[in-house]
Design an enzyme around this catalytic site. Structure first.
Site, PDB file in Angstrom:
ATOM      1  N   CYS A   1     -11.530 -11.190  -1.930  1.00  0.00           N
ATOM      2  CA  CYS A   1     -12.478 -12.259  -2.385  1.00  0.00           C
ATOM      3  C   CYS A   1     -12.997 -11.804  -3.991  1.00  0.00           C
ATOM      4  O   CYS A   1     -12.584 -10.712  -4.247  1.00  0.00           O
ATOM      5  CB  CYS A   1     -13.709 -12.369  -1.833  1.00  0.00           C
ATOM      6  SG  CYS A   1     -13.539 -12.634   0.136  1.00  0.00           S
TER       7      CYS A   1
ATOM      8  N   ARG B   1      -5.806 -11.822  -7.170  1.00  0.00           N
ATOM      9  CA  ARG B   1      -6.514 -11.241  -6.104  1.00  0.00           C
ATOM     10  C   ARG B   1      -5.883 -11.764  -4.673  1.00  0.00           C
ATOM     11  O   ARG B   1      -6.067 -10.916  -3.423  1.00  0.00           O
ATOM     12  CB  ARG B   1      -8.052 -10.952  -5.955  1.00  0.00           C
ATOM     13  CG  ARG B   1      -8.363 -10.401  -7.264  1.00  0.00           C
ATOM     14  CD  ARG B   1      -9.983 -10.508  -7.794  1.00  0.00           C
ATOM     15  NE  ARG B   1     -10.690  -9.937  -6.700  1.00  0.00           N
ATOM     16  CZ  ARG B   1     -11.462  -8.712  -7.026  1.00  0.00           C
ATOM     17  NH1 ARG B   1     -10.995  -8.118  -8.146  1.00  0.00           N
ATOM     18  NH2 ARG B   1     -12.227  -8.000  -5.974  1.00  0.00           N
TER      19      ARG B   1
ATOM     20  N   TRP C   1     -10.790 -14.635   0.888  1.00  0.00           N
ATOM     21  CA  TRP C   1      -9.758 -14.246   1.370  1.00  0.00           C
ATOM     22  C   TRP C   1     -10.237 -13.969   2.913  1.00  0.00           C
ATOM     23  O   TRP C   1     -11.344 -13.108   3.018  1.00  0.00           O
ATOM     24  CB  TRP C   1      -9.049 -12.926   1.041  1.00  0.00           C
ATOM     25  CG  TRP C   1      -8.163 -11.979   1.873  1.00  0.00           C
ATOM     26  CD1 TRP C   1      -8.660 -11.117   2.561  1.00  0.00           C
ATOM     27  CD2 TRP C   1      -6.916 -12.165   1.836  1.00  0.00           C
ATOM     28  NE1 TRP C   1      -7.741 -10.419   3.443  1.00  0.00           N
ATOM     29  CE2 TRP C   1      -6.566 -11.262   2.868  1.00  0.00           C
ATOM     30  CE3 TRP C   1      -5.988 -12.898   1.428  1.00  0.00           C
ATOM     31  CZ2 TRP C   1      -5.309 -10.974   3.052  1.00  0.00           C
ATOM     32  CZ3 TRP C   1      -4.763 -12.952   1.615  1.00  0.00           C
ATOM     33  CH2 TRP C   1      -4.449 -12.161   2.564  1.00  0.00           C
TER      34      TRP C   1
ATOM     35  N   ASN D   1     -18.421 -10.680  -2.123  1.00  0.00           N
ATOM     36  CA  ASN D   1     -17.121 -10.081  -1.801  1.00  0.00           C
ATOM     37  C   ASN D   1     -17.360  -8.632  -1.108  1.00  0.00           C
ATOM     38  O   ASN D   1     -18.397  -8.020  -1.513  1.00  0.00           O
ATOM     39  CB  ASN D   1     -16.778  -9.910  -3.203  1.00  0.00           C
ATOM     40  CG  ASN D   1     -15.445  -8.754  -3.309  1.00  0.00           C
ATOM     41  OD1 ASN D   1     -14.754  -8.984  -2.078  1.00  0.00           O
ATOM     42  ND2 ASN D   1     -15.226  -8.133  -4.150  1.00  0.00           N
ATOM     43  N   GLY D   2     -16.959  -8.495   0.128  1.00  0.00           N
ATOM     44  CA  GLY D   2     -17.051  -7.275   0.946  1.00  0.00           C
ATOM     45  C   GLY D   2     -17.154  -7.913   2.369  1.00  0.00           C
ATOM     46  O   GLY D   2     -16.813  -8.809   2.678  1.00  0.00           O
TER      47      GLY D   2
ATOM     48  N   GLU E   1       9.624   5.544   7.248  1.00  0.00           N
ATOM     49  CA  GLU E   1       9.124   4.438   6.298  1.00  0.00           C
ATOM     50  C   GLU E   1       9.328   5.219   4.748  1.00  0.00           C
ATOM     51  O   GLU E   1       9.422   4.366   3.817  1.00  0.00           O
ATOM     52  CB  GLU E   1       7.595   4.290   6.623  1.00  0.00           C
ATOM     53  CG  GLU E   1       6.714   3.748   5.678  1.00  0.00           C
ATOM     54  CD  GLU E   1       6.663   2.167   5.374  1.00  0.00           C
ATOM     55  OE1 GLU E   1       7.905   1.748   6.097  1.00  0.00           O
ATOM     56  OE2 GLU E   1       6.287   1.832   4.596  1.00  0.00           O
TER      57      GLU E   1
ATOM     58  N   LYS F   1      10.537   2.956   1.981  1.00  0.00           N
ATOM     59  CA  LYS F   1      10.229   2.321   0.653  1.00  0.00           C
ATOM     60  C   LYS F   1      10.944   2.798  -0.086  1.00  0.00           C
ATOM     61  O   LYS F   1      11.208   2.020  -1.421  1.00  0.00           O
ATOM     62  CB  LYS F   1       8.903   3.448   0.559  1.00  0.00           C
ATOM     63  CG  LYS F   1       7.688   3.003   1.100  1.00  0.00           C
ATOM     64  CD  LYS F   1       6.775   1.790   0.468  1.00  0.00           C
ATOM     65  CE  LYS F   1       7.429   0.674   0.990  1.00  0.00           C
ATOM     66  NZ  LYS F   1       7.056  -0.056   2.513  1.00  0.00           N
TER      67      LYS F   1
ATOM     68  N   GLU G   1      13.841   0.174  -0.676  1.00  0.00           N
ATOM     69  CA  GLU G   1      13.808  -1.238  -1.240  1.00  0.00           C
ATOM     70  C   GLU G   1      13.310  -1.385  -2.647  1.00  0.00           C
ATOM     71  O   GLU G   1      13.788  -2.345  -3.281  1.00  0.00           O
ATOM     72  CB  GLU G   1      11.977  -1.452  -0.424  1.00  0.00           C
ATOM     73  CG  GLU G   1      12.040  -1.877   0.704  1.00  0.00           C
ATOM     74  CD  GLU G   1      10.718  -2.029   1.296  1.00  0.00           C
ATOM     75  OE1 GLU G   1      10.494  -3.165   1.892  1.00  0.00           O
ATOM     76  OE2 GLU G   1      10.008  -1.293   1.601  1.00  0.00           O
TER      77      GLU G   1
ATOM     78  N   HIS H   1      24.959  16.634  14.403  1.00  0.00           N
ATOM     79  CA  HIS H   1      25.648  15.731  15.015  1.00  0.00           C
ATOM     80  C   HIS H   1      26.262  14.697  13.889  1.00  0.00           C
ATOM     81  O   HIS H   1      26.691  13.629  14.467  1.00  0.00           O
ATOM     82  CB  HIS H   1      24.777  14.901  16.133  1.00  0.00           C
ATOM     83  CG  HIS H   1      24.445  16.043  17.146  1.00  0.00           C
ATOM     84  ND1 HIS H   1      25.066  16.693  18.105  1.00  0.00           N
ATOM     85  CD2 HIS H   1      23.303  16.281  17.225  1.00  0.00           C
ATOM     86  CE1 HIS H   1      24.578  17.262  18.650  1.00  0.00           C
ATOM     87  NE2 HIS H   1      23.216  17.073  18.451  1.00  0.00           N
TER      88      HIS H   1
ATOM     89  N   LYS I   1       8.251 -11.104   0.435  1.00  0.00           N
ATOM     90  CA  LYS I   1       7.184 -10.588   0.981  1.00  0.00           C
ATOM     91  C   LYS I   1       7.059 -10.950   2.343  1.00  0.00           C
ATOM     92  O   LYS I   1       6.495 -10.034   3.603  1.00  0.00           O
ATOM     93  CB  LYS I   1       5.916 -10.970   0.279  1.00  0.00           C
ATOM     94  CG  LYS I   1       4.606 -10.472   0.601  1.00  0.00           C
ATOM     95  CD  LYS I   1       4.401  -9.036  -0.033  1.00  0.00           C
ATOM     96  CE  LYS I   1       3.236  -8.310   0.834  1.00  0.00           C
ATOM     97  NZ  LYS I   1       3.531  -6.886   0.937  1.00  0.00           N
TER      98      LYS I   1
HETATM   99  C1  G6P Z   1       9.243  -7.780   4.798  1.00  0.00           C
HETATM  100  C2  G6P Z   1       8.389  -7.125   3.832  1.00  0.00           C
HETATM  101  C3  G6P Z   1       8.202  -5.847   4.252  1.00  0.00           C
HETATM  102  C4  G6P Z   1       7.514  -5.955   5.776  1.00  0.00           C
HETATM  103  C5  G6P Z   1       8.355  -6.802   6.728  1.00  0.00           C
HETATM  104  C6  G6P Z   1       7.644  -7.297   7.911  1.00  0.00           C
HETATM  105  O1  G6P Z   1      10.606  -7.397   4.787  1.00  0.00           O
HETATM  106  O2  G6P Z   1       9.014  -6.920   2.525  1.00  0.00           O
HETATM  107  O3  G6P Z   1       7.199  -4.963   3.610  1.00  0.00           O
HETATM  108  O4  G6P Z   1       7.222  -4.746   6.497  1.00  0.00           O
HETATM  109  O5  G6P Z   1       8.492  -7.872   5.896  1.00  0.00           O
HETATM  110  O6  G6P Z   1       6.600  -7.975   7.538  1.00  0.00           O
HETATM  111  P1  G6P Z   1       5.248  -8.319   8.074  1.00  0.00           P
HETATM  112  O7  G6P Z   1       4.426  -9.295   7.378  1.00  0.00           O
HETATM  113  O8  G6P Z   1       5.745  -8.828   9.642  1.00  0.00           O
HETATM  114  O9  G6P Z   1       4.716  -7.206   8.353  1.00  0.00           O
END
Ligand code: G6P
Length: 608
Positions: A2, A27, A75, A101-102, A481, A485, A488, A504, A603
């Site tokens: 927010c 934001r 938000w 906000n908070g 993960e 990262k 990506e 293996h 996203k």
């Molecule tokens: C996209 C995003 C990732 C995310 C994935 C799943 O690939 O770039 O960052 O982990 O979707 O999205 P979700 O909103 O379901 O966590």
């Protein structure tokens, strides 16, 4: 997150508030509103959706008279994004309007108390308790009422307040949420960040926690929590507006990495009460849990990797078998799922098409679905039988960071809750792990601070053809993960392997100077990973080890290091990932990549 703005001066307030809110749009928000005071009347206008809707509704502010006002972008956290839940909120007597906000952690008990005292609520928000508390404590002195009301609050807040008894004045309070006063000539402002102010003034006062501001067009007064006036330094803002929107960071991703201590705190703190994990939103009894034969976790991308880590924690603490499955696989697989299965669905956006489809498939087979979601009111949140929100705030960079770590935090807390309800954790262990959860925001901050050498490491590794990530057990989950990262955002080929699998196949790829990132943060299995480090080094690999600072064995075996503070192994992925996020970020920067919007990625993946 927010955003709030406030204005008092000689000009018409509404257009200035709307301009300020537009600057806070980055934001993330799902509704907005303003309250403007003209003499002793308050006029409120609220909309769902974009600020553009608010501009349309108010004729760009021209339909609202008055030169004192407050505004808000919301938000959604407590309650869906509706007009009723949008701020500003009014007191029952109509004297006060507030924006916030908070998060107010103790709002449920305050709400009950206020209802008993005869106050009525018009929204589902945590915020509304504040305006009624202010009304309750008001005795002709706004500052006193604000101090008394905020003394009752637990949580974080930046508040903006107007009162019909004080025409021409705006009030603001700060506790663990950003708040800046803008000092103008014949007009004064406040806002959640400087972006909303710089068009009008570059003189800012950064408020500290526990401070109250009282602004009129010609005066700025700041008080401490005892009501004593404090002298504050006025800072000259020299940032350009674009940099300010990212809070001074070059990219949203870096900003969001740095926000993780606060995001984890917002997710964990309200759910630990009197030394116990409590999810007020979760109506799952011990009897319900006893009927569960297995847990199936499903998700996509990083959310799936959060599930991979959660499997170790849930099985480790609750002794319930856990399967983790990619949603895109689960949906077409005729899975063996029935009413004795608890489905945990993880999604930052709550809108991922494969995850939604897998969830529907499993629900049709009788499973109950518990969703871990960041976006309030999203499809997955609505479809689920139980919804637990990660309170990470809006995530703008495509590659998730705080979304992922807050998902882990929720999984860790759910493990504790289930283990406790099923009587599968002893008191000493439970208390120790509660302390570990409470320490997590601090540990994440330490993991950021302990690794100043990452930009230098990025220069060394950015031109590699590929990067291998290895680890075992919880370290393996974090490696998955970490590698995602890296690929990506830096477009480097990066792959994670369970270290025991090297022999293996993958070891055939190890040659001179091949970088191997080895995660060694799980004491139970560390010796084994150490042997793998020795094996790849013997074949010429360059090893970048991630471990604790005092881990001499790893220090003497590897070439370069990333550090984390000592952490409970079952909760360690949330800390281990921090230096790996930063490494991916700086490698991508070296490679000149579009970090916040990597090519070909979205996203929210709302198509199959
Ligand atoms: C996209 C995003 C990732 C995310 C994935 C799943 O690939 O770039 O960052 O982990 O979707 O999205 P979700 O909103 O379901 O966590």
């Amino acid at each position: 997150m927010c955003g709030i703005v406030g204005f008092t001066g000689a000009q018409s307030a509404a257009p200035i508030l709307l301009e300020g809110l537009k600057k806070l749009e980055y934001r993330g928000y799902d509704s907005a509103g303003i309250a403007v005071m003209d003499g002793d009347t308050i006029q409120i206008s609220k909309v769902t959706g974009r600020i553009a809707n608010l501009c349309e509704k108010t004729g760009d502010g021209t339909k609202i008279k008055g030169s004192t006002g407050i505004g808000h972008t919301r938000w959604a956290t407590h309650g869906a994004p509706t007009e009723e839940n949008a701020h500003p909120h009014l007191s029952n007597d109509g004297k006060f309007a507030i924006v916030h906000n908070g998060i107010i952690e103790n709002y449920i008990s305050l709400r009950e108390e206020l209802i008993q005292d005869g106050y009525f609520f018009e929204s589902e928000t945590d915020t509304e308790v504040i305006v009624h508390l202010i009304e309750m404590y008001y005795n002709g002195n706004v500052r006193e009422a604000l101090i008394k009301a905020t003394n009752r609050l637990r949580g974080s807040y930046a508040l903006g307040v107007i009162c019909t008894d004080e025409p021409g004045k705006i009030f603001a309070v700060r506790e663990s949420s950003p708040l800046i006063v803008g000092v103008g000539v014949g007009e004064n402002f406040f806002a959640s960040d400087v972006t909303a102010l710089v068009a009008y003034t570059r003189n800012a006062i950064y408020m500290d926690d526990g401070e109250y501001a009282e602004l009129s067009k010609d005066s700025v007064k700041i008080f401490d929590c005892t009501g004593r006036e404090v002298r504050k330094e006025v800072t000259r803002i020299t940032w350009d507006v674009q940099a300010a929107e990212k809070g001074g960071y070059e990219h949203f991703m870096l900003k969001e990495i740095m926000e993780q201590p606060a995001a984890i705190k917002a997710t964990i703190a309200p759910r630990i009460k009197d030394g116990k994990v409590v999810f007020d939103e979760l109506d799952l009894t011990a009897a319900d849990l006893k009927k569960i034969r297995k847990i199936v976790i499903t998700a996509c991308g990083s959310a799936y990797y959060a599930g991979c880590s959660g499997k170790y924690t849930i099985e480790g603490l609750c002794h319930i078998p856990v399967e983790v499955e990619l949603a895109s696989e689960l949906r077409y697989r005729n899975p063996l799922i029935d009413a004795h299965t608890l489905l945990i669905v993880i999604s930052q956006s709550g809108e991922t098409a494969d995850t939604i489809a897998a969830m529907k498939e499993c629900k049709e087979r009788g499973a109950k679905a518990l969703a871990i979601v960041n976006v309030v009111g999203s499809t997955i949140a609505k479809l689920a039988d139980y919804t637990v929100y990660t309170w990470a705030g809006p995530e703008i960079a495509v590659a998730t960071t705080k979304g992922y770590t807050t998902q882990l935090a929720v999984l860790y807390m759910l493990s504790m809750l289930f283990a406790d309800q099923l009587g599968r954790i002893d008191e000493t262990d439970y208390k120790k792990r509660i302390r570990a959860l409470q320490a997590m925001p601090r540990h994440i901050q330490q993991a950021i601070d302990m690794n100043p050498g990452i930009p230098r490491l990025a220069k060394k590794y950015h031109s590699s053809k590929s990067l291998f990530f290895i680890g075992r057990n919880t370290d393996y989950a974090a490696a998955l993960e970490g590698a995602l990262k890296m690929k990506e955002i830096s477009y480097l080929h990066a792959e994670a392997y369970a270290a025991g699998e090297l022999k293996h196949g993958t070891i055939a790829l190890i040659e001179d100077h091949q970088p191997v990132i080895a995660l060694c943060c799980n004491p139970a299995i560390m010796e084994k990973t150490l042997s793998n480090i020795v094996e790849v080094k013997a074949r010429g690999a360059e090893v970048l080890a991630l471990s604790f600072r005092d881990n001499q064995k790893v220090l003497s075996a590897a070439d370069d290091f990333l550090f984390i503070p000592d952490e409970d192994a079952l909760f360690a992925s949330a800390i281990e990932i921090i230096p790996l996020q930063l490494l991916a970020y700086y490698v991508a920067k070296e490679n000149g990549c579009d970090i916040d919007k990597p090519k070909n990625l979205a996203k929210s993946v709302t198509v199959e």
